[in-house]
Scaffold this active site. Structure first.
Site, short mmCIF file in Angstrom:
data_model
loop_
_atom_site.label_atom_id
_atom_site.label_comp_id
_atom_site.label_asym_id
_atom_site.label_seq_id
_atom_site.Cartn_x
_atom_site.Cartn_y
_atom_site.Cartn_z
N GLN A 18 -36.68 -38.87 10.30
CA GLN A 18 -37.84 -38.05 10.10
C GLN A 18 -39.10 -38.53 9.87
O GLN A 18 -40.26 -37.98 9.91
CB GLN A 18 -37.52 -37.11 8.80
CG GLN A 18 -36.04 -36.34 8.88
CD GLN A 18 -36.40 -35.48 9.66
OE1 GLN A 18 -37.27 -34.73 10.36
NE2 GLN A 18 -35.21 -34.76 10.33
N ASP A 28 -33.61 -45.23 7.52
CA ASP A 28 -33.34 -44.01 8.26
C ASP A 28 -34.79 -43.57 8.79
O ASP A 28 -35.22 -43.03 7.87
CB ASP A 28 -32.33 -42.98 7.81
CG ASP A 28 -32.24 -41.90 8.57
OD1 ASP A 28 -32.81 -41.57 9.50
OD2 ASP A 28 -31.42 -41.03 8.16
N LYS A 39 -36.16 -35.84 18.06
CA LYS A 39 -36.98 -35.20 17.07
C LYS A 39 -38.34 -35.74 17.50
O LYS A 39 -39.41 -35.50 16.58
CB LYS A 39 -36.50 -35.83 15.76
CG LYS A 39 -35.17 -35.17 15.45
CD LYS A 39 -34.82 -35.80 14.01
CE LYS A 39 -33.41 -35.80 13.65
NZ LYS A 39 -32.70 -34.44 13.49
N HIS A 97 -29.21 -37.98 4.72
CA HIS A 97 -28.33 -37.25 5.51
C HIS A 97 -27.13 -37.70 5.66
O HIS A 97 -26.93 -39.05 5.46
CB HIS A 97 -29.41 -37.39 7.02
CG HIS A 97 -28.87 -36.56 7.95
ND1 HIS A 97 -27.85 -36.82 8.87
CD2 HIS A 97 -29.35 -35.51 8.60
CE1 HIS A 97 -27.62 -35.92 9.71
NE2 HIS A 97 -28.47 -35.01 9.65
N CYS A 106 -27.03 -31.07 6.62
CA CYS A 106 -26.32 -32.31 6.72
C CYS A 106 -26.67 -33.13 5.47
O CYS A 106 -26.80 -34.40 5.68
CB CYS A 106 -26.73 -33.26 7.93
SG CYS A 106 -25.86 -32.20 9.33
C1 LIG Z 1 -32.94 -37.98 7.69
C2 LIG Z 1 -31.99 -37.95 9.14
N1 LIG Z 1 -31.24 -38.85 9.30
C3 LIG Z 1 -30.57 -38.92 10.48
C4 LIG Z 1 -30.19 -37.82 11.18
C5 LIG Z 1 -29.30 -37.68 12.37
O1 LIG Z 1 -29.93 -37.57 13.53
P1 LIG Z 1 -29.17 -37.35 15.03
O2 LIG Z 1 -28.38 -36.21 14.70
O3 LIG Z 1 -30.25 -37.25 16.04
O4 LIG Z 1 -28.17 -38.75 14.95
C6 LIG Z 1 -31.24 -36.71 10.90
C7 LIG Z 1 -31.21 -35.57 11.82
O5 LIG Z 1 -31.50 -34.34 11.32
C8 LIG Z 1 -32.07 -36.87 9.76
O6 LIG Z 1 -32.86 -35.67 9.38
#
Ligand SMILES: Cc1ncc(COP(=O)(O)O)c(C=O)c1O
Length: 432
Positions: free
Chosen positions: A227, A224, A250, A147, A389
């Site tokens: 998910q 990270d 989430k 992401h 993203c």
């Molecule tokens: C794998 C992953 N990392 C990071 C993020 C970023 O999350 P946030 O927008 O809550 O900071 C997302 C959001 O969709 C994600 O799917």
């Protein structure tokens, strides 16, 4: 005083024995009643089918109530007050931190730093650990499936320090190429940062194995978990990762609250992130002494209601059982993949259901994903279309955009059937 932030009743009402997986399954009918938004009717009175859970999840009554209770009954700023309300609010906020600690099995609640979201948690590491530990010529290993939140902070750090970014390639079937990873580890990277689960392909990466290999090469590892933490059991001590980042919104919690887990020794050695109130022990005119962990990284009035709401979300998910949550989503995504594969001209990206969480990105020949999402919305079905993203991953797949259906504890096979029916209607309309 510790507040009851709204723990769900667990057991019989939420969990039943299911034949399909030969395992314990969730009582989805009962769960759906916990989420007020799911009884909403959309255009022409059709029930909402919410399949955009990878973007954000819906919130159960217990979370909404916990936030409302804070504002109604004990709203006060935390940590500094000596009056009753401040003490109650502090206990509820710090109680939420302890719930999060237990949820991911961290050794100490001092290792749980509240941030705004995953993005801020990763930026915190890049700005503090990164700026102390990364030098010109150092290697940072990322993956092609990240992401933007786990790419751009490292782009910025590399531009500032002269570090090099290297990427573990994604195979055609949506896995990380672990042979290539081993070759990158021969460069002795300072940091390896990767997503536990892809928000596009759904791939669940072998995180513990990757952390072990990275540690053997001397790297610090950031996972990270945006998910993974909402959808499967995650145990930071079993993973042995150095940092884990995830977002409350989430995982049934509110927006505006996220978590950075970090091993205590690493967090202790890092300089503060933002400066201001709460993150200090003593301030003089010309200098300051930072506070203890985790408050050293939490400058200013924090997201109190949101932290308390996250505590209630953790209670809710704990009540369901994360193994059961994961099993349910694998059953749903497996059914969805089978049904999508029946559609002529449909392409589904990523590995088979056994290696993924509840995410299915797909495209249909002759229809742009944005058009698909718009037509599905007319049938009350919320999916996402775009690059999610993850532009470099779409470049790797040779795509500009995909449609994405993503599932959670409250989704059903009947909802997948409605998705498929609506896709056929869209295809009829486009004549494909
Ligand atoms: C794998 C992953 N990392 C990071 C993020 C970023 O999350 P946030 O927008 O809550 O900071 C997302 C959001 O969709 C994600 O799917």
């Amino acid at each position: 005083m510790t507040r009851d932030t709204g723990c769900v009743k667990t057991g019989a009402t939420r969990v039943t024995f299911g034949m399909r997986l030969g395992t314990i399954m969730l009582d989805v009918t009962a769960i759906r009643r916990d989420f007020p938004i799911l009884s909403q009717l959309h255009h022409d009175g059709v029930p909402l089918v919410y399949l955009d859970n990878a973007a954000t999840s819906q919130k159960p009554e217990a979370v909404i109530r916990a936030i409302e209770n804070y504002y109604r009954d004990y709203n006060a700023n935390i940590h500094r007050g000596i009056h009753k309300l401040a003490e109650e609010a502090t206990a509820a906020y710090e109680g939420a931190r302890e719930r999060v600690r237990a949820f991911i099995n961290a050794a100490s609640s001092r290792e749980i730093v509240f941030t705004r979201n995953t993005t801020e948690a990763i930026n915190l590491v890049a700005y503090t650990w990164g700026r102390v530990n990364i030098r010109a010529g150092d290697v940072i290993v990322l993956t092609e499936m990240e992401h933007h939140s786990n790419l751009v902070p490292w782009h910025m750090l590399a531009a500032e320090t002269g570090a090099h970014l290297e990427f573990i390639p994604v195979t055609d079937d949506g896995y990380l190429d672990l042979g290539a990873f081993d070759r990158l580890l021969e460069l002795h990277p300072r940091l390896v940062a990767f997503t536990h689960m892809s928000n596009v392909l759904g791939t669940i990466n072998p995180a513990a194995e990757m952390v072990a290999r990275a540690h053997a090469a001397g790297a610090v590892v950031l996972v990270d978990g945006a998910q993974s933490v909402p959808h499967l059991p995650v145990d930071v001590r079993a993973l042995d990762c150095d940092f884990l980042a995830f977002s409350g919104h989430k995982m049934c919690g509110p927006t505006g609250i996220g978590v950075l887990y970090g091993k205590r020794a690493l967090l202790e050695a890092m300089p503060p992130f933002l400066g201001g109130g709460d993150m200090i022990k003593r301030v003089y005119l010309r200098e300051f002494r930072p506070n203890d962990l985790p408050w050293k990284f939490e400058a200013g009035t924090p997201a109190i209601a949101e932290g308390i709401g996250l505590g209630a979300a953790v209670d809710y998910l704990t009540g369901l059982g994360m193994a059961e949550v994961h099993a349910h989503e694998q059953a749903i995504v497996s059914y969805a993949l089978d049904r999508l594969h029946e559609i002529k001209g449909a392409h589904v990206y990523g590995p088979p259901a056994r290696d993924r969480g509840g995410v299915a990105a797909f495209s249909i020949d002759g229809i742009h994903p944005h058009d698909l999402a718009q037509l599905l919305d007319r049938d009350g079905i919320a999916i996402r279309a775009g690059h999610h993203c993850a532009m470099p991953l779409h470049d790797r797949l040779g795509l500009v955009a995909t449609a994405r259906a993503s599932f959670y504890v409250y989704n059903t096979e009947e909802e997948v059937d409605r998705l498929i029916l609506s896709l056929y209607r869209a295809m009829d309309l486009f004549g494909v």
